[in-house]
Scaffold this motif. Structure first.
Motif, mmCIF file in Angstrom:
data_model
loop_
_atom_site.group_PDB
_atom_site.id
_atom_site.type_symbol
_atom_site.label_atom_id
_atom_site.label_comp_id
_atom_site.label_asym_id
_atom_site.label_seq_id
_atom_site.Cartn_x
_atom_site.Cartn_y
_atom_site.Cartn_z
ATOM 1 N N GLN A 8 0.835 -1.171 0.000
ATOM 2 C CA GLN A 8 0.000 0.000 0.000
ATOM 3 C C GLN A 8 0.883 1.238 0.000
ATOM 4 O OE1 GLN A 8 -2.577 -0.454 3.352
ATOM 5 N NE2 GLN A 8 -3.067 -2.538 2.805
ATOM 6 N N PRO A 9 0.471 2.322 -0.684
ATOM 7 C CA PRO A 9 1.307 3.489 -0.775
ATOM 8 C C PRO A 9 1.433 4.250 0.529
ATOM 9 C CG PRO A 9 -0.827 3.880 -1.821
ATOM 10 C CD PRO A 9 -0.764 2.431 -1.475
ATOM 11 N N SER A 142 -2.979 -5.504 9.251
ATOM 12 C CA SER A 142 -2.982 -6.967 9.191
ATOM 13 C C SER A 142 -2.348 -7.433 7.896
ATOM 14 C CB SER A 142 -4.414 -7.505 9.281
ATOM 15 O OG SER A 142 -4.960 -7.273 10.556
ATOM 16 N N GLY A 143 -1.678 -8.577 7.948
ATOM 17 C CA GLY A 143 -1.122 -9.170 6.751
ATOM 18 C C GLY A 143 0.248 -8.634 6.415
ATOM 19 N N GLU A 144 0.687 -8.940 5.193
ATOM 20 C CA GLU A 144 2.006 -8.529 4.740
ATOM 21 C C GLU A 144 1.884 -7.565 3.582
ATOM 22 O OE1 GLU A 144 4.055 -11.664 2.408
ATOM 23 O OE2 GLU A 144 2.454 -12.964 3.113
ATOM 24 N N GLY A 145 3.025 -7.030 3.131
ATOM 25 C CA GLY A 145 3.021 -6.129 1.990
ATOM 26 C C GLY A 145 2.849 -4.672 2.362
ATOM 27 N N HIS A 146 3.099 -4.304 3.631
ATOM 28 C CA HIS A 146 2.862 -2.934 4.089
ATOM 29 C C HIS A 146 4.126 -2.076 4.136
ATOM 30 C CE1 HIS A 146 -1.276 -3.801 5.189
ATOM 31 N NE2 HIS A 146 -0.884 -4.841 5.892
ATOM 32 N N VAL A 147 5.259 -2.576 3.651
ATOM 33 C CA VAL A 147 6.513 -1.876 3.910
ATOM 34 C C VAL A 147 6.533 -0.482 3.292
ATOM 35 C CG1 VAL A 147 7.726 -2.901 1.927
ATOM 36 C CG2 VAL A 147 9.024 -2.135 3.933
ATOM 37 N N ALA A 148 5.970 -0.310 2.100
ATOM 38 C CA ALA A 148 5.981 1.020 1.485
ATOM 39 C C ALA A 148 5.170 2.001 2.318
ATOM 40 C CB ALA A 148 5.444 0.942 0.062
#
Length: 682
Positions: A8-9, A142-148
């Motif tokens: 996510q941005p 929640s979850g993954e993919g939030h680094v950005a």
């Protein structure tokens, strides 16, 4: 456990200032014995990472956070809150081994009773909570993919609190443990080289903790040669191990045995000699954290990349547009240009003429044809769970072990459902069935009829010539045997059975069988991951009978009122994206329950994020299983989605333990509806 979704941005700020709860648990790791508190971390941005070491998505988040921790090392403190799913994960020694194995370079709170988990209302692994320098919750993810999004949020918090004088720069509370020298470190898998190694009787071992492969002699301990791992003094573009110094480097590089680099390799499979001669390599390796397949030429030790571009696979845009659609078959494009997700184990399927891949990160089974250089999806929707049927409808859960039997069936250790699965193919297509296992939250150590038997997070399997299957029952520390249904000596039909062959092993993650010239099993070789060794066991003449009881994952139960119950799932597309309704409703919810009788109405899969449930007043407690999906594409509100826009599939899985109360006897806090957030942001 959750499925990967697009970064996510921005991670939105909490709408109101909520004070972060205290951190409570059994103790701390990676602090040099110090007991930390949020008060002691005032002035730092704190990321609470709720994880459990069985969970592939949690392991992905550990890797996602590493560059963020390095970039903001003087202002950011990650605190891992280990809230276990399985009984074995509550063992403090097992947790300490996992912290070492995964090279976790931040403090970890041991939360075996899920006290801190409950205080922060976590409902899924992994969950991230950001706490600002003044002790207020800034975001809940929640979850993954939030680094950005996290990077943007941290930058915002740094600017805000530096201007206010509430940001304190400097080193954090992490204290690295003392290093331990070992010949092999947390080995993951092993294969026999079948006379094709440096000398007769050798084995190839995935020396996972050293990020390399080693060939060991027939004694299972003498290292003949190492392939990969590099030289830390010459590491260029690779990450040398700092927390646990060893003669190894984590990275990706092709070349000879001294130049090649891996990142936590696991499964391997030996190609037939005629196939190896055609393709120029002998062994295919699952290079797990590099999200790649690698090829090893045994004669020279040279390594090449076969598939994977090094980027963790997300659900592709076509699937995002059609959340219910899964189409097994060849994947277009050069395999080295495709994204994979944590390939964990491999096996050569002689009948099909391809390598079968346990793609743990997306809960699917893939295949690789080394001659055609083609990657295919074999089975699995990408949803995490235990659902049998045709390949396009089957659900897997972090498959981590594979083996092929004499009939060409593929046996799979489905770790998160503590299940043994069987994959078969005929003229009607590929089908999946469950031999042992009940669901995502059911486990135990029970022998007997297969339908009643229980495993605990198995990672390895080995099909035997007699039709039985050995299981590395990892979290039970055991080797088990599944015996198919048949006829006993008296001519009576015998149902499929599960037996225990050996106990007391240290997280066995793989099992092999040594066969003599007559085809008889002579011994069992076990990869004991947490003992850092391979162990040879005699084939037992008699089997143990074990019944240590069936278990369900123990998490705080939510009291609910029986009868009509509303399930509401919130979702808002991130900035710069909009729901993709070009093919109809882009949202989907699947609901089931354990036991099934808990739900009188409302089970099944349908579009929309609102579901009416009717809970059975005759069932005192159970688990509601909810999976929600939403598809969004890049675009502006009110405008058509551009052609070839990037599309993203957001997904979250919840397992919610509940206690059911009659209307006239329900406690005041009993819920009459259940609100969940697909993006997990408060």
């Amino acid at each position: 456990m959750t499925e990967p979704h697009a970064s996510q941005p921005h991670a939105p700020r909490a709408a109101s200032r909520v004070r972060a709860s205290a951190l409570s648990g059994r103790g701390w790791l990676n602090t040099g014995g110090e007991q930390l508190s949020l008060e002691s971390l005032r002035g730092k941005i704190v990321v609470l990472d709720f994880w459990t070491f069985c969970c592939i998505n949690c392991l992905h988040v550990l890797d996602e956070l590493r560059p963020l921790e390095e970039e903001f090392s003087d202002v950011l403190v990650t605190v891992g809150v280990h809230s276990p799913k399985f009984e074995h994960e509550a063992d403090p020694d097992a947790l300490a081994a996992a912290v070492e194995r995964y090279e976790i370079a931040h403090p970890v709170l041991d939360d075996p009773e899920l006290a801190t988990w409950q205080a922060y209302a976590a409902r899924a692994w992994p969950t991230l909570v950001v706490v600002d320098p003044e002790g207020n919750i800034a975001a809940h993810l929640s979850g993954e993919g939030h680094v950005a999004g996290l990077r943007s949020l941290v930058q915002e918090l740094v600017a805000e609190h530096e201007a206010a004088g509430t940001l304190h720069r400097g080193s954090g509370p992490y204290v690295p443990p003392e290093p331990v020298a070992r010949d092999v470190r947390f080995p993951g898998k092993a294969i026999s080289l079948a006379g094709r190694g440096s000398r007769p009787g050798t084995f190839l071992v995935a020396d996972t903790g050293h990020h390399r492969l080693v060939e060991v002699d027939a004694d299972l301990s003498s290292v003949v040669r190492a392939i990969g791992g590099g030289d830390p003094a010459e590491a260029s573009g690779a990450q040398a191990e700092l927390a646990f110094p060893t003669p190894a480097v984590r990275g990706h590089a092709d070349g000879g045995p001294e130049q090649a680099l891996f990142s936590e390799p696991n499964g391997m499979t030996l190609l037939p000699t005629e196939i190896a001669a055609r393709v120029g390599y002998d062994v295919v390796v699952a290079d797990t954290v590099n999200h790649r397949l690698r090829g090893l030429e045994l004669a020279t030790g040279r390594v090449r990349t076969l598939a994977g571009n090094g980027v963790q696979a997300l659900i592709d845009s076509e699937r995002a547009k059609r959340p219910a659609a899964v189409e097994p078959g060849p994947l277009p494009g050069d395999p080295t240009s495709l994204a994979l997700s944590s390939p964990w184990d491999l096996v050569w399927d002689e009948t099909a003429g391809h390598v079968v891949i346990a793609m743990a990160g997306t809960h699917q089974i893939h295949a690789y044809d080394p001659v055609a250089e083609e990657l295919s999806l074999l089975a699995g929707t990408g949803l995490e769970g235990l659902t049998d049927g045709p390949a396009a409808e089957a659900w897997f859960a972090q498959t981590s072990g594979l083996s092929v039997d004499g009939d060409g069936a593929v046996w799979a250790a489905d770790s998160e459902t503590s299940a043994l699965r069987r994959i078969t193919a005929d003229d009607h297509g590929v089908r999946v069935e469950t031999a042992v296992g009940a669901g995502l939250f059911d486990f135990g150590h029970v022998d007997g009829p297969a339908e009643q038997a229980r495993l605990q997070h198995p990672l390895g399997v080995a099909a035997l010539p007699d039709g039985s299957v050995l299981i590395a029952d990892t979290y039970n520390g055991a080797v088990r045997r599944h015996v198919p249904a048949g006829v006993d000596a008296a001519g009576r039909e015998r149902p499929a059975q599960v037996q225990t062959l050996a106990q007391g092993l240290a997280e066995p993650s793989d099992v092999l069988v040594e066969i003599d010239a007559d085809g008889a099993a002579t011994s069992i070789v076990v990869v004991e991951t947490n003992a850092h060794r391979l162990t040879r066991l005699a084939v037992p003449e008699e089997y143990l009978t074990v019944d240590e009881g069936a278990r369900q994952t123990q998490r705080p139960r939510t009291p609910v009122v029986a009868g009509e119950h509303e399930l509401r799932i919130g979702f808002a597309a991130p900035a710069g994206q909009k729901l993709d309704d070009r093919w109809g409703d882009p949202t989907q919810v699947k609901v089931s329950a354990s036991p099934e009788s808990l739900l009188l109405e409302g089970a099944g899969t349908s579009t929309g994020l609102l579901r009416r449930l009717r809970l059975n007043p005759e069932v005192a407690e159970g688990v509601l299983h909810v999976t929600a999906r939403a598809a969004a594409c890049d675009g502006e509100a009110g405008q058509p989605i551009p052609d070839h826009a990037a599309c993203h599939l957001y997904q979250q899985d919840w397992g919610i333990p509940v206690t059911v109360h009659a209307e006239d006897a329900a406690p005041e806090q009993a819920a009459r509806h259940l609100d969940l957030d697909l993006r997990g942001i408060h």
